[in-house]
Design an enzyme around this catalytic site. Structure first.
Site, PDB file in Angstrom:
ATOM      1  N   ALA A   9       0.829  -1.219   0.000  1.00 30.94           N
ATOM      2  CA  ALA A   9       0.000   0.000   0.000  1.00 30.94           C
ATOM      3  C   ALA A   9       0.854   1.255   0.000  1.00 30.94           C
ATOM      4  O   ALA A   9       0.466   2.274   0.565  1.00 30.94           O
ATOM      5  CB  ALA A   9      -0.919  -0.021   1.223  1.00 30.94           C
ATOM      6  N   GLY A  11       2.101   2.732  -2.819  1.00 38.16           N
ATOM      7  CA  GLY A  11       2.029   3.478  -4.081  1.00 38.16           C
ATOM      8  C   GLY A  11       1.175   4.733  -3.939  1.00 38.16           C
ATOM      9  O   GLY A  11       0.361   4.860  -3.030  1.00 38.16           O
ATOM     10  N   ARG A  15      -3.154   7.540 -11.000  1.00 38.44           N
ATOM     11  CA  ARG A  15      -4.327   7.543 -11.883  1.00 38.44           C
ATOM     12  C   ARG A  15      -5.617   7.902 -11.151  1.00 38.44           C
ATOM     13  O   ARG A  15      -6.630   8.161 -11.783  1.00 38.44           O
ATOM     14  CB  ARG A  15      -4.461   6.175 -12.583  1.00 38.44           C
ATOM     15  CG  ARG A  15      -3.405   5.941 -13.643  1.00 38.44           C
ATOM     16  CD  ARG A  15      -3.394   4.498 -14.115  1.00 38.44           C
ATOM     17  NE  ARG A  15      -2.663   3.618 -13.200  1.00 38.44           N
ATOM     18  CZ  ARG A  15      -2.629   2.297 -13.294  1.00 38.44           C
ATOM     19  NH1 ARG A  15      -3.305   1.688 -14.249  1.00 38.44           N
ATOM     20  NH2 ARG A  15      -1.937   1.573 -12.434  1.00 38.44           N
ATOM     21  N   ASN A 385     -31.960  29.042  20.721  1.00 39.78           N
ATOM     22  CA  ASN A 385     -30.940  28.486  21.620  1.00 39.78           C
ATOM     23  C   ASN A 385     -29.618  29.227  21.566  1.00 39.78           C
ATOM     24  O   ASN A 385     -28.692  28.895  22.281  1.00 39.78           O
ATOM     25  CB  ASN A 385     -30.709  27.002  21.298  1.00 39.78           C
ATOM     26  CG  ASN A 385     -30.231  26.799  19.872  1.00 39.78           C
ATOM     27  OD1 ASN A 385     -30.579  27.554  18.971  1.00 39.78           O
ATOM     28  ND2 ASN A 385     -29.416  25.781  19.663  1.00 39.78           N
TER      29      ASN A 385
HETATM   30  C1  UD1 Z   1       0.150  -5.093 -10.234  1.00 40.18           C
HETATM   31  C2  UD1 Z   1       0.867  -6.297 -10.811  1.00 40.18           C
HETATM   32  C3  UD1 Z   1       0.081  -6.823 -11.999  1.00 40.18           C
HETATM   33  C4  UD1 Z   1      -1.320  -7.181 -11.545  1.00 40.18           C
HETATM   34  C5  UD1 Z   1      -1.996  -6.008 -10.848  1.00 40.18           C
HETATM   35  C6  UD1 Z   1      -3.271  -6.463 -10.206  1.00 40.18           C
HETATM   36  C7  UD1 Z   1       3.273  -5.957 -10.474  1.00 40.18           C
HETATM   37  C8  UD1 Z   1       4.548  -5.553 -11.092  1.00 40.18           C
HETATM   38  N1  UD1 Z   1       2.199  -5.915 -11.241  1.00 40.18           N
HETATM   39  O1  UD1 Z   1       0.140  -4.098 -11.254  1.00 40.18           O
HETATM   40  O2  UD1 Z   1       0.700  -7.979 -12.548  1.00 40.18           O
HETATM   41  O3  UD1 Z   1      -2.095  -7.603 -12.653  1.00 40.18           O
HETATM   42  O4  UD1 Z   1      -1.155  -5.463  -9.809  1.00 40.18           O
HETATM   43  O5  UD1 Z   1      -3.958  -5.407  -9.614  1.00 40.18           O
HETATM   44  O6  UD1 Z   1       3.269  -6.324  -9.309  1.00 40.18           O
HETATM   45  N2  UD1 Z   1       2.891  -0.654  -4.486  1.00 40.18           N
HETATM   46  C9  UD1 Z   1       3.804  -0.433  -3.483  1.00 40.18           C
HETATM   47  N3  UD1 Z   1       5.050   0.001  -3.810  1.00 40.18           N
HETATM   48  C10 UD1 Z   1       5.455   0.189  -5.098  1.00 40.18           C
HETATM   49  C11 UD1 Z   1       4.507  -0.070  -6.116  1.00 40.18           C
HETATM   50  C12 UD1 Z   1       3.252  -0.482  -5.778  1.00 40.18           C
HETATM   51  O7  UD1 Z   1       3.496  -0.591  -2.298  1.00 40.18           O
HETATM   52  O8  UD1 Z   1       6.609   0.559  -5.293  1.00 40.18           O
HETATM   53  C13 UD1 Z   1       1.545  -1.106  -4.113  1.00 40.18           C
HETATM   54  C14 UD1 Z   1       0.477  -0.108  -4.521  1.00 40.18           C
HETATM   55  O9  UD1 Z   1       0.180   0.770  -3.454  1.00 40.18           O
HETATM   56  C15 UD1 Z   1      -0.713  -1.005  -4.837  1.00 40.18           C
HETATM   57  C16 UD1 Z   1      -0.077  -2.321  -5.221  1.00 40.18           C
HETATM   58  O10 UD1 Z   1       1.257  -2.298  -4.790  1.00 40.18           O
HETATM   59  O11 UD1 Z   1      -1.546  -1.207  -3.714  1.00 40.18           O
HETATM   60  C17 UD1 Z   1      -0.122  -2.551  -6.748  1.00 40.18           C
HETATM   61  O12 UD1 Z   1       0.576  -1.499  -7.366  1.00 40.18           O
HETATM   62  P1  UD1 Z   1       0.094  -0.912  -8.764  1.00 40.18           P
HETATM   63  O13 UD1 Z   1       1.049   0.150  -9.168  1.00 40.18           O
HETATM   64  O14 UD1 Z   1      -1.331  -0.587  -8.717  1.00 40.18           O
HETATM   65  O15 UD1 Z   1       0.374  -2.179  -9.676  1.00 40.18           O
HETATM   66  P2  UD1 Z   1      -0.303  -2.539 -11.061  1.00 40.18           P
HETATM   67  O16 UD1 Z   1       0.377  -1.784 -12.138  1.00 40.18           O
HETATM   68  O17 UD1 Z   1      -1.750  -2.433 -10.939  1.00 40.18           O
HETATM   69 CA    CA Z   2      -3.173  -1.787  -9.294  1.00 39.31          CA
END
Ligand code: UD1
Ligand code: CA
Length: 456
Positions: A9, A11, A15, A385
């Protein structure tokens, strides 16, 4: 053996185009991250670590009641890097760790249990929760070898044209054996389209080393991730449907589930009927045999049995059984309304108690007051009041009759059985059984219209 899980969590959720960290957005009244944490807990996973980074303080604050562990990812270098940051949490542990994304709020307890079971019984070193969907969009693709075994995951941005056609996708949720996970993380690199350390690459690494990797297929509705406000609305739609079905199965009548909005923690008793346009929020409890006519917003409130309410707002208040409310009533925080009472149209009640059988039928404001039972408020009563600086209290006993268009200038007391004449402005205590009249006496000036030249 205890079970443990990591939730990613850290990230930013670019978007989402929002000031709020992505995982703090609510789905049916609860933050996405808390949905995931709560599902872990109901699936008996005791040790939960959340990797935080972007908006860390907000996420920490929003989840602190849940008694979890935190790891910090200072720089968001990818999901693989995020898991590396949970190193301390994993140290000294063995067996299975489940990994979830904080933006996948629709996962269910049943699936988590089944996935853990599948992983452990199948003797896999890693198990991916997958789904097969018609529009794989931006999800990572599951690539299988000629024997149908999972070979690797390829991220959408790194896919060849053929790989893009694969519609079996990675949910971002997995089980790993801790030891193999840690050794595969050591081997990650960021030679990819996003220059990130992908957790998904750990799958290919383990497979290349000859370990067994499993895939556990679930319906798309459970793994839908939220990366944008459009996807947030989609997730809410799925969650809302689930919540409404649960209530209908418990005996609640919902006339039109598509236009009924119930937060996930709301409780509703059987044979309550809900018309379209009701928004039931927070920790609201609605007991049995209530009728919620169209268009109410009810937040953190308790409605006892047999209440009927229409087109009204109730905030942080309690309403006694068989009371009727609305249309167009506004019951503000810290109000307690008795049984078989009536709070009618265009009535505002603020931080007041209203006794049993008391009727406040129309166009009235009651603030900071204690009102007994069996009273009747005429149309247009105002509890005054506030003097511009402070708020004062009004106390009204039982069975008082407050005539139409009365002002009760607080602090003031009206004792049991007292009557107040219509149009009075009451500034002094009214004794028990008395009639108070506080208005100018009427004077008629005969023939005034003619004499003053106003006649037409
Ligand atoms: C990720 C997966 C993808 C999958 C998708 C499903 C990877 C590389 N890709 O992509 O294969 O289909 O989820 O939803 O894992 N986060 C961190 N630190 C970071 C990056 C992300 O904690 O450095 C957390 C984000 O907060 C988020 C989760 O990881 O909760 C997923 O990150 P996100 O960037 O949404 O990954 P996707 O591109 O959706
Ligand atoms: Ca995601």
């Amino acid at each position: 053996m205890y079970k443990c899980a990591i939730i990613l969590a850290a990230g930013e959720g670019k978007r989402m185009n929002s000031n709020l960290p992505k995982v703090m957005h609510k789905v049916c009244g609860k933050e996405m991250i808390n949905h995931v944490i709560d599902v872990m807990r109901t699936a008996d996973i005791e040790m939960v670590d959340v990797v935080i980074g972007k908006g860390a303080e907000e996420v920490r604050k929003g989840t602190e009641s849940r008694n979890i562990n935190y790891s910090i990812q200072e720089e968001q270098l990818g999901t693989g890097h995020a898991v590396m940051c949970a190193n301390e949490f994993l140290k000294g542990k063995s067996g299975t760790v489940a990994i979830f994304v904080g933006d996948g709020p629709l996962i269910t307890e049943n699936t988590v249990r089944k996935m853990l079971d599948f992983h452990e019984k199948g003797d896999f070193k890693a198990t991916i929760l997958t789904s097969t969907i018609s529009d794989p969009a931006k999800y990572g693709r599951i690539i299988r070898n000629e024997n149908g075994e999972v070979k690797k995951i390829v991220e959408f941005k790194d896919c060849s044209e053929d790989e893009l056609l694969v519609n079996e996708i990675n949910s971002g949720m997995y089980c790993f054996n801790i030891e193999e996970l840690l050794s595969s993380l050591d081997k990650l690199n960021n030679n990819n389209a996003q220059e990130e350390y992908y957790l998904t690459d750990a799958i290919g690494i383990l497979k290349n080393q000859g370990f067994k990797v499993g895939a556990f297929d679930v319906p798309a509705g459970e793994i839908t991730a939220v990366n944008s406000k459009v996807e947030l609305a989609h997730a809410q739609e799925i969650m809302r449907k689930r919540i409404n079905i649960k209530h209908m199965e418990n005996g609640v009548t919902i006339i039109d589930p598509n236009s009924t909005y119930i937060d996930c923690e709301v409780e509703i008793g059987k044979d309550t009927v809900i018309y379209p346009g009701n928004v039931l929020e927070g920790t609201t409890i609605i007991k049995e045999e209530c009728i919620l006519y169209p268009n109410n917003r009810i937040y953190n409130s308790i409605l006892e049995n047999g209440i009927s309410i229409q087109t009204s707002v109730v905030l942080e208040s309690v309403i006694g059984e068989k009371t009727t409310v609305g249309p167009y009533a506004y019951i503000r925080p810290e109000s307690v309304i008795g049984k078989r009472a009536r709070i009618g149209d265009f009535v505002e009640i603020k931080k007041s108690t209203i006794g049993d059988n008391t009727k406040v039928s129309h166009l009235t404001y009651i603030g900071d007051a204690e009102v007994g039972s069996g009273c009747n408020f005429g149309c247009g009563t105002v509890v005054v009041n506030y003097d511009g600086k402070s708020k004062y209290k009004t106390i009204i006993g039982n069975n008082a009759f407050i005539g139409c268009n009365t002002n009760l200038v607080s602090p003031v007391k009206v004792n049991d059985n007292a009557y107040i004449a219509a149009g009075s402005t009451i500034t002094n205590e009214v004794p028990k059984d008395a009639l108070a009249i506080a208005r100018a006496r009427q004077r008629n000036i005969e023939n005034w219209v003619v004499k003053s030249g106003h006649s037409k």
